[in-house]
Design an enzyme around this catalytic site. Structure first.
Site, short mmCIF file in Angstrom:
data_model
loop_
_atom_site.label_atom_id
_atom_site.label_comp_id
_atom_site.label_asym_id
_atom_site.label_seq_id
_atom_site.Cartn_x
_atom_site.Cartn_y
_atom_site.Cartn_z
N TYR A 1 51.44 36.30 31.86
CA TYR A 1 50.64 37.22 32.67
C TYR A 1 51.13 37.29 34.11
O TYR A 1 51.68 36.33 34.65
CB TYR A 1 49.17 36.76 32.71
CG TYR A 1 48.46 36.72 31.39
CD1 TYR A 1 47.86 37.85 30.86
CD2 TYR A 1 48.37 35.53 30.66
CE1 TYR A 1 47.18 37.82 29.65
CE2 TYR A 1 47.70 35.47 29.45
CZ TYR A 1 47.11 36.62 28.95
OH TYR A 1 46.46 36.57 27.75
N ASP B 1 40.52 41.78 28.16
CA ASP B 1 39.29 42.28 28.76
C ASP B 1 39.53 43.68 29.33
O ASP B 1 40.66 44.07 29.60
CB ASP B 1 38.83 41.35 29.88
CG ASP B 1 38.35 40.00 29.35
OD1 ASP B 1 37.96 39.93 28.17
OD2 ASP B 1 38.38 39.02 30.12
N ARG C 1 40.70 34.31 33.67
CA ARG C 1 39.67 34.45 34.72
C ARG C 1 39.03 33.10 35.05
O ARG C 1 38.65 32.85 36.20
CB ARG C 1 38.62 35.49 34.33
CG ARG C 1 37.98 35.32 33.01
CD ARG C 1 37.32 36.65 32.58
NE ARG C 1 36.99 36.66 31.18
CZ ARG C 1 35.77 36.47 30.70
NH1 ARG C 1 34.77 36.24 31.53
NH2 ARG C 1 35.55 36.52 29.42
N ASP D 1 35.43 37.58 37.09
CA ASP D 1 36.38 38.66 37.40
C ASP D 1 35.70 39.68 38.30
O ASP D 1 34.53 39.54 38.64
CB ASP D 1 36.95 39.29 36.13
CG ASP D 1 35.89 39.96 35.26
OD1 ASP D 1 34.83 40.35 35.78
OD2 ASP D 1 36.13 40.10 34.05
#
Length: 310
Positions: free
Chosen positions: A71, A43, A179, A85
């Protein structure tokens, strides 16, 4: 992969604020007419490892796309958004003093999200509903029912707690929405939350060590030196076993034929078929027949004749 061709993987360190396709658009300016794809959408909010598949490298996707993702994620507690988000519209705010947000309580909640879990895909996502991306419906204020999807969280480690921020290390399967995980953790804690920052540290076999900033990629490309940053086809699949072929076997594989090996010289399942120079000719699948292993090509790569020396 001769002098005039570029085939393989280019690992880009995506910056915040641009889409994954924005990265492709910039690289395409220097590789006109060449197919380019990417592994795992990031994203606009996210940064980090974005592998681009270039030329014949686009054929690698089926063998790479199921790789695990790692991540570094930051969750902001107390604020819930419609996109899950920080780029979304705020739909709920909470006074954090009302909730137990000690590291012990947060760790307890994180434990509930390890292993196989089900996620409901967010409305602001590219997942299709009756042929239309969900985000197009969401932009019109339409919400539809979505089927929960099973994903796997291999690691979810608490790294830091500085309210309203919680930082975690995440290693997960393909298809995991970071998210949504941030949103669901916030809901479980009671105060709500959203994904505030996300950096992808690795995607399958590709890590930050190979990643190159987009400005650096553009600089190399503008000087005609982009090939220096390309991971060759065979190296991109180095986690697979390999066998080297003689000239006759190369001809067979190029025309869809099978090859055979003694049990100790072949491989079962997927593996790399290399030409005499060690270049990737095909991905093959080996099966045992008696004491022999028969290997059939499942994906053949186009290699310049002069490179093969056949």
């Amino acid at each position: 992969m001769g002098k005039g061709r570029i085939d393989g993987v280019l690992v880009v360190d995506k910056e915040e604020g641009i889409t994954s396709y924005d990265v492709i658009r910039k690289v395409k300016r220097y590789l006109r007419g060449v197919k380019i794809g990417y592994l795992g959408t990031l994203d606009p909010l996210a940064t980090g490892v974005l592998p681009l598949l270039i030329g014949e490298g686009t054929k690698l996707a089926p063998f790479l796309e199921n790789g695990q993702k790692v991540y570094d994620a930051t969750i902001r507690l107390g604020v819930t958004t419609d996109t899950q988000d920080k780029d979304g519209r705020v739909i709920r705010e909470e006074d954090l003093s009302r909730w137990d947000l000690t590291p012990e309580r947060i760790e307890e909640v994180l434990g509930e999200f390890r292993g196989r879990i089900k996620q409901i895909p967010p409305m602001f996502s590219s997942k299709k509903y009756r042929g239309r991306p969900l985000y197009k419906l969401a932009r019109r204020g339409i919400e539809v029912e979505r089927e929960p999807k099973e994903v796997e969280i291999y690691e979810l480690e608490l790294r830091d707690v500085k309210p309203p921020f919680v930082r975690v290390y995440l290693r997960c399967s393909k298809g995991t929405y970071a998210r949504t995980l941030a949103h669901d953790i916030g809901e479980r804690l009671g105060c709500g939350g959203h994904l505030f920052a996300l950096r992808r540290l690795s995607n399958g076999p590709f890590t930050e060590k190979e990643a190159m900033g987009l400005d650096e990629v553009v600089e190399l490309a503008s000087r005609g030196r982009l090939k220096e940053a390309i991971i060759p086809l065979g190296e991109a699949l180095s986690f697979l076993p390999s066998v080297r072929l003689d000239d006759e076997e190369v001809w067979k594989v190029r025309h869809g034929g099978q090859i055979e090996r003694d049990g100790e010289e072949g491989f079962l399942g997927l593996g790399r078929l290399l030409n005499s120079r060690g270049d990737l000719l095909a991905v093959g699948e080996g099966v045992r027949v008696g004491r022999r292993i028969w290997i059939r090509p499942v994906r053949v790569f186009r290699i310049d004749q002069e490179q093969e020396e056949v």
